[in-house]
Motif scaffolding. Structure first.
Motif, PDB file in Angstrom:
ATOM      1  N   SER A 121       0.523  -5.557 -12.187  1.00 23.45           N
ATOM      2  CA  SER A 121       0.286  -4.631 -10.779  1.00 23.45           C
ATOM      3  C   SER A 121       1.791  -4.801  -9.846  1.00 23.45           C
ATOM      4  O   SER A 121       1.591  -4.089  -8.996  1.00 23.45           O
ATOM      5  N   SER A 135       2.567  -7.162  -8.030  1.00 17.55           N
ATOM      6  CA  SER A 135       1.849  -7.955  -6.817  1.00 17.55           C
ATOM      7  C   SER A 135       3.116  -8.852  -6.430  1.00 17.55           C
ATOM      8  O   SER A 135       3.530  -9.913  -6.910  1.00 17.55           O
ATOM      9  N   LEU A 142      -9.033  -6.914  -4.036  1.00 22.38           N
ATOM     10  CA  LEU A 142      -7.413  -6.772  -3.788  1.00 22.38           C
ATOM     11  C   LEU A 142      -6.806  -7.773  -4.431  1.00 22.38           C
ATOM     12  O   LEU A 142      -5.837  -7.863  -4.162  1.00 22.38           O
ATOM     13  N   ASP A 160      -5.927  -8.526  -7.273  1.00 19.89           N
ATOM     14  CA  ASP A 160      -4.970  -8.007  -8.421  1.00 19.89           C
ATOM     15  C   ASP A 160      -3.824  -7.652  -7.722  1.00 19.89           C
ATOM     16  O   ASP A 160      -2.562  -7.038  -8.363  1.00 19.89           O
ATOM     17  N   SER A 161      -3.832  -6.871  -6.245  1.00 17.23           N
ATOM     18  CA  SER A 161      -3.010  -5.980  -5.603  1.00 17.23           C
ATOM     19  C   SER A 161      -1.947  -7.202  -4.692  1.00 17.23           C
ATOM     20  O   SER A 161      -0.764  -6.741  -4.365  1.00 17.23           O
ATOM     21  N   SER A 188      -9.981   0.296  -0.986  1.00 15.56           N
ATOM     22  CA  SER A 188      -8.813   1.190  -1.507  1.00 15.56           C
ATOM     23  C   SER A 188      -8.028   1.635  -0.405  1.00 15.56           C
ATOM     24  O   SER A 188      -6.668   1.606  -0.322  1.00 15.56           O
ATOM     25  N   ARG A 224      -6.189  -1.254   0.848  1.00 13.01           N
ATOM     26  CA  ARG A 224      -4.919  -1.732   0.134  1.00 13.01           C
ATOM     27  C   ARG A 224      -3.761  -0.796   0.414  1.00 13.01           C
ATOM     28  O   ARG A 224      -2.511  -1.208   0.611  1.00 13.01           O
ATOM     29  N   GLU A 225      -3.931   0.597   0.544  1.00 12.33           N
ATOM     30  CA  GLU A 225      -3.035   1.385   0.712  1.00 12.33           C
ATOM     31  C   GLU A 225      -2.274   1.070   2.117  1.00 12.33           C
ATOM     32  O   GLU A 225      -1.059   1.231   2.114  1.00 12.33           O
ATOM     33  N   ASN A 276      -0.074  -1.858   2.010  1.00 13.26           N
ATOM     34  CA  ASN A 276       1.228  -1.635   1.238  1.00 13.26           C
ATOM     35  C   ASN A 276       2.049  -0.918   1.954  1.00 13.26           C
ATOM     36  O   ASN A 276       3.379  -1.088   2.101  1.00 13.26           O
TER      37      ASN A 276
END
Length: 364
Positions: free
Chosen positions: A13, A15, A34, A36-37, A124, A127-128, A131
């Motif tokens: 991913s 990360s 989250l 995995d991110s 989600s 997460r966005e 990032n």
């Protein structure tokens, strides 16, 4: 009980973002959705988070501090402590809460947190947001620096600039007697300066001084934080959203009697002709936003509005201005549409549609 446990890196991913987390209520959800991110260092309490951060060096400081609001609300004191540590400059601070409490949101706003989420929320979306904050807030922490980075993505077309100069110069010459009368009326109506100047964010997140005839009391800015929570036309539309990005006050008590007339007739906007003359903005475009609003619009979905020209009038003014039923999402969509589709002919259509839209009846 887990202390400072860390999720495994997920190389697939990509990360590379380190997150220091404090809290227990939402930990399982965050780790599951989250993990995995991001690369997490989990701490049970705010105190443990403080100890963890205190043991970091300049090379191991996390990009993000993610805290749950604890019962004693020590998390807010932790934010102030982190802000005093020069090693923590540029660290992104986001809070999560399981309590829907406006007081918590107001405290977060005063502390200028990067974001605040109230559960339930979509992980989600979180997460966005994280990032995006890393890419824009961490790399270029200050909005002024963001502008230096991205303002080259838009270049004013020669024809549009010529139209701007022609209209602004012509209007300044023709309307100078009216502007003089308005200036004298403001001086006689209430104490304070004739012009109101504020920092606005335009094309490519470029910050500039924005001018209007003063239509409010001199303490208007101090009252804004409270009114934005109680009288904002753009209420947050989704559960878990801390604050609406746009602020438009209903029946604004800060406006003077003369200011009501200036606003309803749009005469308060005339000094922006000087902004157009200087090249800060165009006659037609997306309205340049106050810094506190622009900082809320750095997600992938809505940052597009800053890739087009900033303007005195635009699609919002001719289609929805002053209407109670206008949602925040509708306004964002109009801004994005113009940034993608603007043209000479669309500009002319908007200019001709602006005159009837100037006389609004609603006090918003």
């Amino acid at each position: 009980m887990m202390n400072q446990t860390t999720t495994n890196w997920n190389e697939n991913s990509g990360s590379q973002i380190n997150v220091a987390y404090a809290g227990l209520e939402l930990r399982e959800l965050i780790a599951k959705d989250l993990g995995d991110s991001f690369h997490f260092a989990f701490n049970d309490t705010v105190e443990q988070l403080g100890e963890y951060l205190g043991n970091q060096s300049i090379l191991t400081i996390p990009e993000i501090v993610l805290m749950e609001v604890d019962k004693e609300e020590k998390c807010f004191a932790m934010v102030e402590t982190l802000r005093k540590n020069f090693l923590m400059n540029g660290v992104i601070i986001v809070m999560l809460s399981t309590r829907a409490d406006k007081r918590l949101v107001q405290t977060a706003i005063k502390l200028k947190l990067h974001d605040f989420y109230t559960y339930p929320f979509a992980t989600s979306d979180l997460r966005e947001r994280l990032n995006f904050l890393v890419r824009f807030k961490l790399i270029k922490p200050k909005l002024l620096e963001i502008g230096k980075e991205v303002d080259t993505t838009y270049k004013m077309p020669a024809g549009k600039r010529f139209l701007d100069l022609f209209i602004s110069i012509t209007m300044l010459i023709c309307l100078s007697p009216i502007m003089l009368i308005v200036a004298l009326a403001i001086k006689l109506d209430s104490k304070g300066p004739i012009f109101y100047k504020s920092k606005r964010v335009g094309t490519g997140y470029k910050v500039f001084d924005f001018y209007k005839f003063r239509s409010m009391r001199t303490d208007a800015d101090q009252l804004l934080a409270k009114l934005s929570e109680t009288n904002n036309q753009y209420a947050a539309e989704e559960t878990g959203v801390a604050k609406s990005a746009f602020v438009k006050i209903k029946n604004d008590p800060r406006i003077t009697k003369l200011g009501n007339f200036l606003r309803n007739s749009s005469l308060d906007e005339l000094p922006q002709l000087f902004n157009i003359l200087r090249g800060d903005m165009s006659v037609v475009g997306n309205r340049p936003l106050p810094v506190y609003e622009a900082e809320m619009l750095t997600s992938n979905e809505w940052s597009m509005r800053f890739l087009g020209p900033a303007g005195l009038t635009g699609l919002w003014q001719i289609s929805k201005r002053g209407k109670e039923d206008m949602s925040e999402r509708e306004r964002k969509k109009l801004d994005n549409f113009y940034a993608q589709k603007y043209s000479f002919w669309l500009d002319l259509k908007i200019i001709f549609g602006t005159i009837p839209a100037m006389l609004q009846k609603e006090k918003v």
